[in-house]
Design an enzyme around this catalytic site. Structure first.
Site, PDB file in Angstrom:
ATOM      1  N   ILE A   4       0.891  -1.030  -0.089  1.00  0.00           N
ATOM      2  CA  ILE A   4       0.134  -0.004   0.244  1.00  0.00           C
ATOM      3  C   ILE A   4       0.924   1.273  -0.024  1.00  0.00           C
ATOM      4  O   ILE A   4       0.693   2.202  -0.670  1.00  0.00           O
ATOM      5  CB  ILE A   4      -0.947  -0.118   1.284  1.00  0.00           C
ATOM      6  CG1 ILE A   4      -2.154  -1.287   1.018  1.00  0.00           C
ATOM      7  CG2 ILE A   4      -1.686   1.267   1.257  1.00  0.00           C
ATOM      8  CD1 ILE A   4      -2.865  -1.361   2.485  1.00  0.00           C
TER       9      ILE A   4
ATOM     10  N   ASN B 131       2.472   4.586   7.478  1.00  0.00           N
ATOM     11  CA  ASN B 131       2.081   3.240   6.950  1.00  0.00           C
ATOM     12  C   ASN B 131       3.027   2.042   7.353  1.00  0.00           C
ATOM     13  O   ASN B 131       2.212   0.898   7.267  1.00  0.00           O
ATOM     14  CB  ASN B 131       2.080   3.323   5.350  1.00  0.00           C
ATOM     15  CG  ASN B 131       1.821   1.999   4.796  1.00  0.00           C
ATOM     16  OD1 ASN B 131       0.577   1.549   4.532  1.00  0.00           O
ATOM     17  ND2 ASN B 131       2.912   1.329   4.106  1.00  0.00           N
TER      18      ASN B 131
ATOM     19  N   SER C 115      -4.256   2.481   9.399  1.00  0.00           N
ATOM     20  CA  SER C 115      -4.674   1.346  10.495  1.00  0.00           C
ATOM     21  C   SER C 115      -5.189   0.197   9.902  1.00  0.00           C
ATOM     22  O   SER C 115      -4.410  -0.406   9.116  1.00  0.00           O
ATOM     23  CB  SER C 115      -5.675   2.296  11.378  1.00  0.00           C
ATOM     24  OG  SER C 115      -6.121   1.423  12.378  1.00  0.00           O
TER      25      SER C 115
ATOM     26  N   TYR D  81      -1.158  -6.303  17.291  1.00  0.00           N
ATOM     27  CA  TYR D  81      -1.293  -5.635  16.120  1.00  0.00           C
ATOM     28  C   TYR D  81      -2.579  -4.771  16.306  1.00  0.00           C
ATOM     29  O   TYR D  81      -2.690  -3.303  16.269  1.00  0.00           O
ATOM     30  CB  TYR D  81      -1.369  -6.110  15.000  1.00  0.00           C
ATOM     31  CG  TYR D  81      -1.407  -5.670  13.671  1.00  0.00           C
ATOM     32  CD1 TYR D  81      -0.465  -5.057  13.107  1.00  0.00           C
ATOM     33  CD2 TYR D  81      -2.561  -5.745  12.940  1.00  0.00           C
ATOM     34  CE1 TYR D  81      -0.556  -4.052  11.865  1.00  0.00           C
ATOM     35  CE2 TYR D  81      -2.887  -5.129  11.893  1.00  0.00           C
ATOM     36  CZ  TYR D  81      -1.966  -4.240  11.202  1.00  0.00           C
ATOM     37  OH  TYR D  81      -2.056  -3.932  10.017  1.00  0.00           O
TER      38      TYR D  81
ATOM     39  N   LYS E 239      -2.778  -0.642  16.594  1.00  0.00           N
ATOM     40  CA  LYS E 239      -3.498   0.046  15.580  1.00  0.00           C
ATOM     41  C   LYS E 239      -4.805   1.071  16.222  1.00  0.00           C
ATOM     42  O   LYS E 239      -5.354   1.888  15.735  1.00  0.00           O
ATOM     43  CB  LYS E 239      -4.002  -0.727  14.469  1.00  0.00           C
ATOM     44  CG  LYS E 239      -2.976  -1.303  13.718  1.00  0.00           C
ATOM     45  CD  LYS E 239      -2.182  -0.290  12.759  1.00  0.00           C
ATOM     46  CE  LYS E 239      -1.302  -0.915  11.976  1.00  0.00           C
ATOM     47  NZ  LYS E 239      -0.284   0.229  11.073  1.00  0.00           N
TER      48      LYS E 239
ATOM     49  N   VAL F 193      -6.119  -7.151   2.236  1.00  0.00           N
ATOM     50  CA  VAL F 193      -5.351  -6.680   0.942  1.00  0.00           C
ATOM     51  C   VAL F 193      -4.292  -7.592   0.495  1.00  0.00           C
ATOM     52  O   VAL F 193      -3.437  -8.148   1.237  1.00  0.00           O
ATOM     53  CB  VAL F 193      -4.749  -5.303   1.320  1.00  0.00           C
ATOM     54  CG1 VAL F 193      -4.289  -4.788  -0.093  1.00  0.00           C
ATOM     55  CG2 VAL F 193      -5.488  -4.373   2.020  1.00  0.00           C
TER      56      VAL F 193
ATOM     57  N   THR G 147      -1.185  -8.111  -0.772  1.00  0.00           N
ATOM     58  CA  THR G 147       0.147  -7.579  -0.866  1.00  0.00           C
ATOM     59  C   THR G 147       1.021  -8.689  -1.015  1.00  0.00           C
ATOM     60  O   THR G 147       0.457  -9.991  -1.075  1.00  0.00           O
ATOM     61  CB  THR G 147       0.410  -6.737   0.297  1.00  0.00           C
ATOM     62  OG1 THR G 147       0.437  -7.488   1.488  1.00  0.00           O
ATOM     63  CG2 THR G 147      -0.658  -5.339   0.181  1.00  0.00           C
TER      64      THR G 147
END
Length: 252
Positions: free
Chosen positions: A21, A94, A146, A160, A164, A192, A194
């Site tokens: 991202i 990020n 986040s 995590y 966040k 996502v 990635t």
């Protein structure tokens, strides 16, 4: 109307910007006219990403190594950005990490500190220092990346998610601290695709595709939201927590 999304003459710093991202957002900002600084723990990857962005857009791009969980690294990064460009108009926090663990009882203090440092302590330092400079100058935009897990934490990424959730709180607090000339907002991605997703099983991909959008996210899905938040197009938007999750955590 086009001028609302223009970043010409602006400087953007994107942490975790060498891939996923962050890399996509940095490239989009350069396409919109910004000079960009890409930072992550892997300096070589940042330098390569900056070279690719500069060649593709003609904008100035700088890749720098920085472990955002270490405040000395954060301070050195800030100094380098202002020494090289004289300003920072957009900060994108990020950088993130969430290594797997067996169960909650097996989480060590070192694990907890490491995950919390990268996901919250570093963004706090960068936001506090750069936000103060932005407010003393021409203003700017802080964008925190986040996760939707910060609003509905699960057992598998709890440290995590806690960090966040703190990042969400930081977003709201900095919107007040540095307003009206500095805006702070957060993007909450869902699942996502990635490089991390290469380890996902077909069953997991099928599960995260079971959303109204019908698929997991792609890094490109965040360009519009990030560009909107970085520019005058969102001039009256601050302190907002924005889900970009394909409808996974839809609310009535």
């Amino acid at each position: 109307m086009k001028d609302l999304f223009d970043l010409t003459g602006k400087v953007a710093l994107v942490t975790g910007g060498s891939r996923g991202i962050g890399r996509t957002i940095a490239g989009a900002f350069a396409e919109a006219g910004a000079d960009v600084v890409i930072a992550s723990r892997k300096a070589d990857a940042c330098v390569l990403a900056a070279k690719e962005i500069s060649e593709a857009t003609g904008r100035r791009a700088l890749g720098l190594g920085c472990h955002v969980g270490k405040w000395d690294d954060c301070d050195a990064l800030i100094s380098r950005v202002y020494d090289e460009f004289g300003r920072c108009d957009v900060l994108v926090n990020n950088a993130g990490m969430s290594p797997k663990y067996h169960d909650l009882a097996s989480i060590t203090e070192d694990y907890y500190d490491k995950v919390s440092s990268v996901n919250l302590k570093g963004p706090f330092r960068l936001s506090a220092a750069i936000g103060t400079r932005m407010a003393a100058g021409e203003g700017g935009s802080i964008i925190n990346v986040s996760t939707i897990g910060s609003t509905r934490p699960g057992a598998n990424e709890l440290v995590y998610a806690c960090a966040k959730a703190g990042l969400n709180a930081l977003t709201i607090g900095t919107a007040e601290a540095f307003g009206p000339t500095v805006r702070a907002n957060a993007i909450l991605p869902g699942s996502v695709m990635t490089d991390i997703s290469h380890a996902w099983t077909p069953e997991f991909i099928e599960m995260v595709s079971d959303v109204p959008a019908g698929r997991p996210g792609q890094p490109e899905d965040f360009i519009g939201t990030a560009l909107w938040l970085a520019t005058a197009a969102s001039a009256f938007v601050t302190g907002a927590i924005i889900r970009v999750d394909g409808g996974a955590f839809r609310q009535m």
